[in-house]
Enzyme design. Structure first.
Site, PDB file in Angstrom:
ATOM      1  N   SER A   1      27.338  48.133  30.550  1.00  0.00           N
ATOM      2  CA  SER A   1      27.512  47.408  29.815  1.00  0.00           C
ATOM      3  C   SER A   1      28.059  45.959  30.460  1.00  0.00           C
ATOM      4  O   SER A   1      27.502  45.416  31.400  1.00  0.00           O
ATOM      5  CB  SER A   1      28.607  47.789  28.607  1.00  0.00           C
ATOM      6  OG  SER A   1      28.460  46.996  27.545  1.00  0.00           O
TER       7      SER A   1
ATOM      8  N   ASP B   1      23.501  50.776  24.695  1.00  0.00           N
ATOM      9  CA  ASP B   1      24.928  50.726  25.584  1.00  0.00           C
ATOM     10  C   ASP B   1      25.093  51.992  26.362  1.00  0.00           C
ATOM     11  O   ASP B   1      25.353  53.091  25.862  1.00  0.00           O
ATOM     12  CB  ASP B   1      26.067  50.271  25.002  1.00  0.00           C
ATOM     13  CG  ASP B   1      27.056  49.802  25.572  1.00  0.00           C
ATOM     14  OD1 ASP B   1      27.688  50.245  26.510  1.00  0.00           O
ATOM     15  OD2 ASP B   1      27.576  48.413  25.471  1.00  0.00           O
TER      16      ASP B   1
END
Length: 727
Positions: free
Chosen positions: A61, A208
């Site tokens: 991320s 993610d």
């Protein structure tokens, strides 16, 4: 003797090297955490300060963003400067700056109040996006920052070996990027479900990486390092008393998932590894406005481990930063351009908007604007670029993907004005726009409005060339509105004026900022007394006129502008040769100029309209009155064949700026106004009227909401509630 001395020196060098053992290979692990991940930059500053060499980086991320940029050659100081300078609100949205949007799309802002729109696919079904944010601006930013390694497909060949972690949303599998297109890998790693749209790579839909591996220590170890520096900036769980909304519960659920996989990774820490956990208790994952504080928190956390970092210091002379290793030019020369296009529009249309000259270095600033303009056409889910290096030179590749959710749009709107004295104006409407009717980008727009001002309008817009510079726009219209008839400064009746007719227009766009149209129009209508003496004449009429219209718009926001200007100039020649009952000339100009300093904004502008020659008053009148249009009068209280209005507005932002797309600012402001309305063929002349107002404005998700109090030197006072356009 000389030979013996040389041998002695060689032996001494060998012994010195044997006594100075090289450091073990060090891997850096950077966890996810949205804005909290900016603390990674502070940790990198400390590592550089203490001379710690990084041999491999694994990130998830925001950790993938910071880690990927550092691995590609950016220094910690460069990353800090970048983070402080970025407009995070712009980056974390899809809309390009309004100045880059094509002029025709700017006109959509003025049609109806509701900002959000519904999209429909070609079969008429409702199209829903896979995320609130498609990631257009984020993708463009990553492409710009990583253009110097755009063609590096093996991440081991970066200045520092790098891995990014994502999640396959279809089967909950971890996906580790060791190859591919670096900006795309980073973008996939930070696609927070439902917030950012997933990224499709090789048929897999990726979100993610924090969902499966927020602290990818196992990934870093697989890269062949002997020890790890692990930076954990994960978001803590909220206490029960702070779980107040459905959004809080959703965020808590995601946090629980990421914390669980993070803790399982942290349990594998060895004595050789170093764990850095910045103190971020007071920071939220959305605190992009506290960039400097977050970087400082990371730096302090790493510096507190000075003794351990000193032990990891690279022997003198062997340490080189990633910046030095990645020193190849960041603006390669472009030798050719290739379009990869799955949208409705022709490749040539896309090529027309690209101003990059061949044989010249890549102009990143110009390319960013061109990509914003292309995205603003509303045909693309995403439009990205990359640079490919080959034997024939560097190729700029434009990857334009058509919208899966459809390119036909429905917008709903409502406009309300009330002076709290029994007079109100209310309109509700909708517009439907069908895009991409042919490869040149033809459109069919239909607009309907009910209320005080009723309207039905339908226009077919056909570009005549690649790039839509020249166009034709025939249209049909029906409208009805109320106009007061005034004699000797006293209203004697209110007419209901109804028209229907057509327009034939030929026009040319002027860059992204304006257009000029020339056309002919005919209209037929009638005027009936709605309020007042019934013996007053009611009549029918026919109009035919030549029209020249020029419009210019560089405002950064149509509702509460902070910079830019707008001009709207219209010239009409009513002529008997087109069937008009009367021959006369009429023109009108509206303009506004905005400028700001910090949270303070001023808007200078006004309106001037003239009707030359004598003609019927009711059909040729302009309207004035209402909030900030001679405040104190009710909406459209003044009508005249000639009007003038000058005004100065000031407003100040009272709320903190949000660094997310959902930013609804609150403004406090005031206005000073001076205006006049008068007729040619009777005694009505209002004389110059001075007016002022104070207002509270709120830029809501639906549109601008204004509460105003206005007054003028005609002893008129009014309270206003305006839900709709501000000025």
């Amino acid at each position: 003797m000389k030979h013996a001395l040389a041998i002695l020196l060689i032996l001494l060098a060998v012994f010195c090297q044997a006594g100075e053992q090289p450091q073990p290979r060090t891997g850096l692990v950077l966890s996810g955490g949205a804005a909290r991940g900016l603390a990674h930059i502070g940790v990198l500053k400390a590592l550089e300060q203490y001379g710690v060499r990084i041999d491999a980086i694994a990130g998830t991320s925001m950790g993938a963003v910071i880690g990927g940029l550092y691995a590609s050659g950016y220094s910690a100081d460069e990353l800090e400067a970048l983070a402080l300078e970025l407009d995070w609100q712009q980056v974390l949205s899809d809309d390009p700056p309004r100045t880059d949007v094509p002029f025709r799309r700017k006109q959509d802002d003025r049609d109806f109040l509701v900002k959000r729109r519904l999209s429909f696919q070609d079969d008429g079904s409702l199209g829903l996006p896979l995320g609130v944010i498609q990631g257009q601006n984020l993708a463009l930013l990553l492409e710009r920052l990583l253009v110097h390694v755009s063609d590096t497909r093996d991440f081991d060949r970066l200045p520092i070996a790098f891995r990014a972690v994502a999640t396959d949303i279809a089967n909950d599998e971890k996906v580790v990027f060791s190859r591919g297109h670096l900006p795309q890998a980073i973008r996939a790693s930070m696609s927070i479900p439902a917030v950012f749209a997933p990224v499709e790579v090789d048929g897999r839909l990726l979100v993610d990486g924090g969902m499966v591996d927020n602290v990818p220590m196992d990934v870093a170890r697989a890269m062949g390092v002997e020890r790890l520096i692990v930076v954990d900036i994960g978001t803590p769980l909220k206490p029960r008393k702070e779980l107040l909304t459905v959004v809080d519960v959703l965020n808590q659920s995601i946090t629980m998932m990421t914390r669980r996989n993070s803790e399982s990774q942290l349990e594998t820490l060895s004595a050789e590894d170093l764990l850095v956990q910045p103190v971020l208790a007071g920071f939220a994952s959305t605190d992009f406005g506290r960039t400097r504080e977050l970087i400082d928190a990371g730096y302090r956390a790493a510096s507190a481990l000075e003794n351990r970092l000193q032990g990891m210091r690279e022997p003198s002379g062997d340490f080189a930063t990633a910046q030095a290793l990645g020193a190849e030019p960041r603006t390669p020369r472009i030798d050719s351009i290739r379009i990869v296009n799955t949208s409705k529009v022709d490749d040539r249309v896309i090529r027309r908007y690209l101003r990059q000259p061949l044989g010249q270095p890549l102009d990143l600033e110009r390319l960013q604007k061109d990509m914003g303009t292309l995205y603003g056409l509303d045909y693309f889910e995403q439009i990205e670029y990359r640079v490919e290096h080959g034997k024939q030179g560097n190729t700029l590749v434009i990857d334009s993907r058509g919208k899966r959710s459809g390119t036909d749009y429905l917008r709903l709107g409502i406009n309300l004005s009330d002076d709290f004295r029994g007079d109100s104006a209310f309109n509700i409407g909708a517009s439907y726009r069908k895009n991409g009717l042919n490869p040149l980008g033809a459109e069919w727009l239909t607009r309907i409005q009910l209320g005080d001002h009723q309207e039905l309008y339908s226009e077919f817009y056909q570009p005549l060339d690649i790039g839509s510079r020249w166009f034709v726009a025939p249209s049909l219209f029906v409208d009805a509105l109320n106009v007061e008839s005034i004699l000797d400064n006293d209203p004697i009746a209110e007419y209901r004026l109804q028209r229907y007719g057509y327009n034939l227009n030929l026009g040319r766009q002027i860059a992204n900022n304006g257009e000029i149209r020339f056309g002919i129009s005919q209209a037929w209508g009638e005027a009936r007394v709605r309020v007042g003496e019934q013996q007053l004449p009611e009549f029918s009429f026919t109009e035919g006129y030549y029209k020249l219209q020029y419009a210019f718009d560089t405002l950064d926001n149509v509702d509460f502008p902070h910079e830019g200007e707008e001009i709207d100039l219209s010239l009409r020649q009513y002529d008997n040769s087109l069937g008009s009952d009367e021959r006369y000339l009429q023109w009108r100009i509206d303009l506004n100029k905005a400028f700001s300093h910090g949270v303070n904004t001023w808007v200078v502008g006004g309106r001037y309209g003239r009707t030359l020659d004598d003609t019927e008053v009711v059909t040729s009148s302009f309207l004035l009155g209402g909030a900030r249009q001679l405040s104190g009068f009710r909406q459209d209280a003044l009508s005249g064949q000639n009007v003038s209005l000058g005004r100065l507005l000031y407003y100040r932002r009272m709320s903190e700026r949000s660094f997310l797309p959902l930013d609804f600012p609150l403004y406090l402001g005031a206005s000073l106004e001076r205006g006049r309305a008068w007729n040619n063929d009777n005694a009505f002349d209002s004389g110059y009227i001075n007016a002022a107002s104070i207002f509270l404005g709120y830029d809501t998700p639906l549109g601008p909401l204004n509460f105003s109090y206005g007054f003028n030197d005609e002893r008129e006072r009014a309270l206003y509630l305006n839900l709709g356009r501000s000025f």
